[in-house]
Motif scaffolding. Structure first.
Motif, PDB file in Angstrom:
ATOM      1  N   SER A  17       0.843  -1.204   0.000  1.00 19.98           N
ATOM      2  CA  SER A  17       0.000   0.000   0.000  1.00 19.98           C
ATOM      3  C   SER A  17       0.879   1.255   0.000  1.00 19.98           C
ATOM      4  N   GLU A  18       2.040   1.171   0.651  1.00 21.16           N
ATOM      5  CA  GLU A  18       2.937   2.339   0.665  1.00 21.16           C
ATOM      6  C   GLU A  18       3.443   2.637  -0.746  1.00 21.16           C
ATOM      7  N   ILE A  19       3.741   1.579  -1.485  1.00 24.05           N
ATOM      8  CA  ILE A  19       4.241   1.780  -2.859  1.00 24.05           C
ATOM      9  C   ILE A  19       3.133   2.379  -3.738  1.00 24.05           C
ATOM     10  N   ILE A  20       1.939   1.830  -3.627  1.00 20.70           N
ATOM     11  CA  ILE A  20       0.820   2.360  -4.427  1.00 20.70           C
ATOM     12  C   ILE A  20       0.524   3.814  -4.031  1.00 20.70           C
ATOM     13  N   MET A  21       0.573   4.067  -2.728  1.00 17.98           N
ATOM     14  CA  MET A  21       0.299   5.430  -2.251  1.00 17.98           C
ATOM     15  C   MET A  21       1.301   6.411  -2.885  1.00 17.98           C
ATOM     16  N   LYS A  22       2.566   6.011  -2.913  1.00 24.00           N
ATOM     17  CA  LYS A  22       3.617   6.864  -3.462  1.00 24.00           C
ATOM     18  C   LYS A  22       3.358   7.138  -4.959  1.00 24.00           C
ATOM     19  N   ARG A  23       2.955   6.111  -5.690  1.00 20.06           N
ATOM     20  CA  ARG A  23       2.697   6.316  -7.127  1.00 20.06           C
ATOM     21  C   ARG A  23       1.516   7.275  -7.297  1.00 20.06           C
ATOM     22  N   ILE A  24       0.501   7.113  -6.469  1.00 16.84           N
ATOM     23  CA  ILE A  24      -0.676   7.992  -6.570  1.00 16.84           C
ATOM     24  C   ILE A  24      -0.275   9.436  -6.251  1.00 16.84           C
ATOM     25  N   GLN A  25       0.640   9.583  -5.282  1.00 17.68           N
ATOM     26  CA  GLN A  25       1.078  10.941  -4.923  1.00 17.68           C
ATOM     27  C   GLN A  25       1.964  11.553  -6.008  1.00 17.68           C
ATOM     28  N   ASP A  26       2.805  10.705  -6.627  1.00 22.49           N
ATOM     29  CA  ASP A  26       3.826  11.239  -7.541  1.00 22.49           C
ATOM     30  C   ASP A  26       3.345  11.447  -8.974  1.00 22.49           C
ATOM     31  N   LEU A  27       2.431  10.581  -9.441  1.00 19.00           N
ATOM     32  CA  LEU A  27       2.029  10.654 -10.854  1.00 19.00           C
ATOM     33  C   LEU A  27       0.828  11.585 -11.000  1.00 19.00           C
ATOM     34  N   PRO A  28       0.836  12.446 -12.034  1.00 21.18           N
ATOM     35  CA  PRO A  28      -0.307  13.360 -12.197  1.00 21.18           C
ATOM     36  C   PRO A  28      -1.611  12.619 -12.507  1.00 21.18           C
ATOM     37  N   LYS A  29      -1.515  11.543 -13.323  1.00 21.07           N
ATOM     38  CA  LYS A  29      -2.709  10.776 -13.666  1.00 21.07           C
ATOM     39  C   LYS A  29      -2.384   9.288 -13.580  1.00 21.07           C
ATOM     40  N   PRO A  30      -2.313   8.776 -12.355  1.00 22.19           N
ATOM     41  CA  PRO A  30      -1.894   7.386 -12.209  1.00 22.19           C
ATOM     42  C   PRO A  30      -2.886   6.398 -12.824  1.00 22.19           C
ATOM     43  N   VAL A  31      -2.343   5.385 -13.489  1.00 27.23           N
ATOM     44  CA  VAL A  31      -3.178   4.298 -14.018  1.00 27.23           C
ATOM     45  C   VAL A  31      -2.739   3.015 -13.304  1.00 27.23           C
ATOM     46  N   LEU A  32      -3.646   2.469 -12.518  1.00 25.12           N
ATOM     47  CA  LEU A  32      -3.318   1.272 -11.732  1.00 25.12           C
ATOM     48  C   LEU A  32      -3.948   0.038 -12.355  1.00 25.12           C
ATOM     49  N   GLY A  33      -3.190  -1.039 -12.393  1.00 27.75           N
ATOM     50  CA  GLY A  33      -3.743  -2.339 -12.741  1.00 27.75           C
ATOM     51  C   GLY A  33      -3.997  -3.072 -11.437  1.00 27.75           C
TER      52      GLY A  33
END
Ligand code: F6R
Length: 250
Positions: A17-33
């Motif tokens: 969850s920490e890794i996903i949280m970081k991507r959500i914070q860092d990417l302007p338009k995150p696309v998650l699989g």
């Protein structure tokens, strides 16, 4: 492949969850699989919590789930759409239009598969794909023998997968026999893969994943060729790898 060993399921969930949280914070338009099943449940709980704590917003996030059973309506508690709404989407600020799960009730399943693949492409591609693994090495519902070249497609589920998933249904005969799944090729196109594995029953699969040859007989083996895979596995899941590593040192 980057490997992080954690103590147990809870630690795996927290780390993921920490890794996903970081991507959500860092990417302007995150696309998650995203994946379903027992493995990512703890991670979704953690993500809901960090959202409630005000640390992240999902408002710019788009999601694509790996797979869906054919023949289960979205309201069915065993559909993966229901699972995702229940575990994550209904508890965070993501609009349902930004969440994508293949439609297992589509009249034209082939068209549904093509549209799904097209939609992923239009979104700019998946930034980070969360994966679990089946005891037979399946990823998504790409069962042993699936060509590495597949895009989103319809599959017949392996008997071992039907058996493993029967725990969620009243009886084994209620488990759908087919599903739509993102293909190996679709998964391999993700920019980053977060592979989560917990528990002793996956120890053989982890061993094969890391030490087996790359072969369609064990679909997850293809991940050895992806440039950006992060495996987070707990002690029990890594037990066979470590046991054999130690034996070769003796
Ligand atoms: C789920 C999926 C499957 C699961 C795998 C492991 O969307 O695509 O590949 O990740 O079957 O399932 P669990 O986590 O229940 O052991």
């Amino acid at each position: 492949m980057q490997i992080t060993e954690v103590k147990n399921y809870d630690e795996m969930s927290k780390k993921a969850s920490e890794i996903i949280m970081k991507r959500i914070q860092d990417l302007p338009k995150p696309v998650l699989g995203l994946a379903t099943g027992s493995t990512p449940e703890g991670m979704y709980k953690e993500l809901v919590q960090v959202y409630v704590d005000g640390k992240i917003s999902f408002s710019n996030t788009t999601t694509y789930n790996l797979d869906e059973y054919i023949g289960l309506p979205r309201e069915d508690k065993n559909s993966y759409r229901f699972y995702m709404n229940d575990r994550l989407f209904s508890h965070v600020d993501i609009s349902k239009e930004q969440t994508n799960v293949p439609n297992g009730m589509a009249k034209d399943l082939k068209e549904e598969c093509n549209d799904y693949e097209e939609s992923i492409k239009k979104s700019g591609g998946i930034d980070v794909q969360v994966l679990g693994i089946g005891v037979n090495g399946h990823i998504g519902f790409n069962e042993p023998g699936t060509s590495f070249q597949t895009a989103t497609h319809v599959v017949n589920l392996a008997p071992s997968t039907i058996q493993a998933n029967a725990r969620f249904f009243e009886s084994e005969k209620d488990v759908p026999k087919q599903a739509i799944t993102m293909g190996i090729q679709s998964i391999m196109k993700s920019k980053e893969i977060l592979l989560l594995i917990s528990g002793a029953k996956k120890a053989d699969a982890v061993y094969q994943l890391l030490h087996g040859e790359v072969s369609e007989v064990f679909p997850a083996s293809i991940l050895q060729q992806h440039p950006n895979v992060h495996l987070i596995a707990d002690e029990a899941a890594l037990s066979k790898v470590k046991e054999n590593g130690m034996r070769s040192l003796r």
